[in-house]
Design a protein around this motif. Sequence first.
Motif, PDB file in Angstrom:
ATOM      1  N   SER A   1      -1.854   9.724  -0.649  1.00 18.25           N
ATOM      2  CA  SER A   1      -0.494   9.753  -1.205  1.00 18.25           C
ATOM      3  C   SER A   1       0.455  10.609  -0.379  1.00 18.25           C
ATOM      4  N   GLY A   2       0.201  10.698   0.924  1.00 15.77           N
ATOM      5  CA  GLY A   2       1.120  11.398   1.810  1.00 15.77           C
ATOM      6  C   GLY A   2       2.225  10.485   2.296  1.00 15.77           C
ATOM      7  N   PRO A   3       2.997  10.912   3.289  1.00 17.03           N
ATOM      8  CA  PRO A   3       4.123  10.111   3.776  1.00 17.03           C
ATOM      9  C   PRO A   3       3.741   8.702   4.210  1.00 17.03           C
ATOM     10  N   SER A   4       2.649   8.553   4.962  1.00 12.00           N
ATOM     11  CA  SER A   4       2.301   7.208   5.439  1.00 12.00           C
ATOM     12  C   SER A   4       1.966   6.290   4.278  1.00 12.00           C
ATOM     13  N   GLY A   5       1.313   6.812   3.249  1.00 14.99           N
ATOM     14  CA  GLY A   5       1.005   5.995   2.082  1.00 14.99           C
ATOM     15  C   GLY A   5       2.251   5.580   1.331  1.00 14.99           C
ATOM     16  N   PHE A   6       3.199   6.514   1.156  1.00 14.46           N
ATOM     17  CA  PHE A   6       4.420   6.179   0.425  1.00 14.46           C
ATOM     18  C   PHE A   6       5.331   5.262   1.234  1.00 14.46           C
ATOM     19  N   TYR A   7       5.372   5.445   2.549  1.00 17.43           N
ATOM     20  CA  TYR A   7       6.182   4.521   3.350  1.00 17.43           C
ATOM     21  C   TYR A   7       5.588   3.114   3.327  1.00 17.43           C
ATOM     22  N   ALA A   8       4.275   3.012   3.259  1.00 23.43           N
ATOM     23  CA  ALA A   8       3.646   1.695   3.122  1.00 23.43           C
ATOM     24  C   ALA A   8       4.008   1.078   1.772  1.00 23.43           C
ATOM     25  N   ALA A   9       3.986   1.892   0.721  1.00 29.40           N
ATOM     26  CA  ALA A   9       4.360   1.402  -0.610  1.00 29.40           C
ATOM     27  C   ALA A   9       5.809   0.933  -0.624  1.00 29.40           C
ATOM     28  N   GLU A  10       6.689   1.690   0.020  1.00 28.50           N
ATOM     29  CA  GLU A  10       8.104   1.321   0.087  1.00 28.50           C
ATOM     30  C   GLU A  10       8.273  -0.038   0.754  1.00 28.50           C
ATOM     31  N   ALA A  11       7.568  -0.255   1.874  1.00 30.40           N
ATOM     32  CA  ALA A  11       7.678  -1.529   2.589  1.00 30.40           C
ATOM     33  C   ALA A  11       7.125  -2.679   1.747  1.00 30.40           C
ATOM     34  N   LEU A  12       6.047  -2.440   1.048  1.00 31.42           N
ATOM     35  CA  LEU A  12       5.459  -3.488   0.214  1.00 31.42           C
ATOM     36  C   LEU A  12       6.387  -3.863  -0.939  1.00 31.42           C
ATOM     37  N   LEU A  13       6.934  -2.855  -1.603  1.00 27.94           N
ATOM     38  CA  LEU A  13       7.822  -3.122  -2.741  1.00 27.94           C
ATOM     39  C   LEU A  13       9.127  -3.765  -2.296  1.00 27.94           C
ATOM     40  N   GLY A  14       9.499  -3.561  -1.040  1.00 29.44           N
ATOM     41  CA  GLY A  14      10.720  -4.165  -0.518  1.00 29.44           C
ATOM     42  C   GLY A  14      10.531  -5.569   0.006  1.00 29.44           C
ATOM     43  N   SER A  15       9.311  -6.058  -0.005  1.00 31.66           N
ATOM     44  CA  SER A  15       9.055  -7.417   0.486  1.00 31.66           C
ATOM     45  C   SER A  15       9.446  -8.441  -0.578  1.00 31.66           C
TER      46      SER A  15
ATOM     47  N   GLN B   1       5.532 -10.727  -4.839  1.00 32.34           N
ATOM     48  CA  GLN B   1       5.239  -9.986  -6.065  1.00 32.34           C
ATOM     49  C   GLN B   1       3.967  -9.181  -5.824  1.00 32.34           C
ATOM     50  N   ILE B   2       4.116  -7.863  -5.872  1.00 27.35           N
ATOM     51  CA  ILE B   2       3.017  -6.979  -5.489  1.00 27.35           C
ATOM     52  C   ILE B   2       2.851  -5.872  -6.522  1.00 27.35           C
ATOM     53  N   GLN B   3       1.610  -5.567  -6.834  1.00 26.15           N
ATOM     54  CA  GLN B   3       1.277  -4.417  -7.651  1.00 26.15           C
ATOM     55  C   GLN B   3       0.528  -3.428  -6.759  1.00 26.15           C
ATOM     56  N   ILE B   4       0.970  -2.162  -6.749  1.00 28.99           N
ATOM     57  CA  ILE B   4       0.371  -1.135  -5.902  1.00 28.99           C
ATOM     58  C   ILE B   4      -0.299  -0.081  -6.772  1.00 28.99           C
ATOM     59  N   ASP B   5      -1.544   0.232  -6.451  1.00 25.51           N
ATOM     60  CA  ASP B   5      -2.249   1.350  -7.065  1.00 25.51           C
ATOM     61  C   ASP B   5      -2.575   2.339  -5.954  1.00 25.51           C
ATOM     62  N   MET B   6      -2.038   3.551  -6.062  1.00 28.70           N
ATOM     63  CA  MET B   6      -2.228   4.574  -5.035  1.00 28.70           C
ATOM     64  C   MET B   6      -3.268   5.587  -5.501  1.00 28.70           C
TER      65      MET B   6
ATOM     66  N   ASP C   1       5.201   3.397  11.622  1.00 28.16           N
ATOM     67  CA  ASP C   1       3.770   3.150  11.680  1.00 28.16           C
ATOM     68  C   ASP C   1       3.311   2.340  10.463  1.00 28.16           C
ATOM     69  N   SER C   2       3.794   2.734   9.283  1.00 25.89           N
ATOM     70  CA  SER C   2       3.417   2.031   8.062  1.00 25.89           C
ATOM     71  C   SER C   2       4.046   0.638   7.993  1.00 25.89           C
ATOM     72  N   LEU C   3       5.263   0.505   8.496  1.00 31.47           N
ATOM     73  CA  LEU C   3       5.891  -0.819   8.532  1.00 31.47           C
ATOM     74  C   LEU C   3       5.064  -1.790   9.365  1.00 31.47           C
ATOM     75  N   GLU C   4       4.566  -1.316  10.504  1.00 31.07           N
ATOM     76  CA  GLU C   4       3.733  -2.177  11.346  1.00 31.07           C
ATOM     77  C   GLU C   4       2.494  -2.631  10.587  1.00 31.07           C
ATOM     78  N   THR C   5       1.837  -1.703   9.903  1.00 31.05           N
ATOM     79  CA  THR C   5       0.627  -2.054   9.158  1.00 31.05           C
ATOM     80  C   THR C   5       0.935  -3.035   8.042  1.00 31.05           C
ATOM     81  N   VAL C   6       2.004  -2.793   7.295  1.00 28.55           N
ATOM     82  CA  VAL C   6       2.361  -3.696   6.199  1.00 28.55           C
ATOM     83  C   VAL C   6       2.706  -5.079   6.737  1.00 28.55           C
ATOM     84  N   ASP C   7       3.409  -5.134   7.853  1.00 33.86           N
ATOM     85  CA  ASP C   7       3.763  -6.438   8.446  1.00 33.86           C
ATOM     86  C   ASP C   7       2.522  -7.261   8.770  1.00 33.86           C
TER      87      ASP C   7
END
Length: 471
Positions: A14-28, A31-36, A378-384
Amino acid sequence: MHDRERLQIAIVGSGPSGFYAAEALLGSALQIQIDMFERLPTPFGLVRSGVAPDHQKLKQPIRVFEEIARSPHFNFVGNIAVGSQITVKELQSAYHAIIFACGASNDRRMNIPGEDLKGSHTATEFVGWYNGHPDYRDRTFDLSQEVAVIIGQGNVAADICRILMRPVDELKSSDIAGHALEALAESKVREVHIIGRRGPVQAKFTTKELRELASLAGTISTIEPAYLELSETCNAELANKRSTVAQKNLEVFHCLTANVPDGSRRRIHFRFQASPVALLGEDRVERIRLVHNRLNGEPFNQCAIATERREDLSCGLVFRSIGYKGVAIPDLPFDPIRGVVPNMAGRVHADGVVLPGLFVTGWLKRGPSGIIGSNRADSLETVDVMLEDLSTTVPARAPGLEGVLPIIKRRSGRIVSLSDWFGVDAAEVQRGRKLGKPREKFTRIGEMLSIMSHQDEQGQPIGLSSTDTID
């Protein structure tokens, strides 16, 4: 797509990389459900427990992370260790994809004799101690020693030096842990040597951090002028347009050469081209043995080569700040040399074979480099790449959290939800307000769980998120 057909994504960490990944997923558009999932009861990783307490502005990303966490399609599942309380394979059976964002929590070792003597410490344990991290709450540091040595010349080394040397009255209004403030108030540390194996051009301080360190009240910083006599290779490196920070740092270093240590102020000494070869002492650190280095190689690829010249420096404390390594998670590939999960643009692979549904981001992906904001790209690349993979097939239904809750509840005592955390957060802020601080942290997991239990008894809403899924 109905709710039960949502893509179920688990994020571990639940650090920055995890939250930035969540932000990118929710902005897609999907329909996505995220459990951190987070091992500690507290979210935000190094923003909470790594950023120095006298740098409150660097903690502002927490406000962004809180907004992400309030999404109705986000759950915080705290106090749960992936790898023990729930396995990777068990998560795979319940989620369409998993993103590992666990960071790099192990310090690299110096691998020298005496490294484990009393008085020798890692950067992680000292930073965690003064920031109130539960893992390091009970560490002790003998601050009756007058001379400390820090091995490493990056911003974490600067943080350690600054906390050791800053007048304690200037820390009282920060969110430094109370136990650390009390210990630092009695500190006898008067001299710190910051040592790097290469030269001033290769030092990794940001200029802002360096200037702040060099201008601490009641402290004088020094450098021997000989350290700033640069080789042709270093000058070529310095002239490159990529070396803007090094150029500015060198200006700061030059200003320090005229400073002369005196007995009335604390002292910081910047030393270059030296490496530790042993820590010496009977029962505890009494001296550090250094070897002097020469630099060899092309610009931006110079390495430190040991010479015959040795030097013993008297000291009572040594902190190593020479980098970090990730920690292996059972059932997940791991490169023990680099301390990362093998991956290609975030896709986890084993021996070059991509493992479907497993992804990684942050320091566990690229190694410990960059600042907080570096994790966003970095997280945007992974989510993409993850969304690209998921778009090529029609995924079967995955149960998500409801599929792993029975397993977790059999193995753990208390699942910490987002509303649980907000209750602890409010209590910390209230405690801090009485002391003129932004917050006074709870530093033991038991304390945090006790606060949550009290909230339960008071009938306050406790749940996984605004939807109270767990409860």
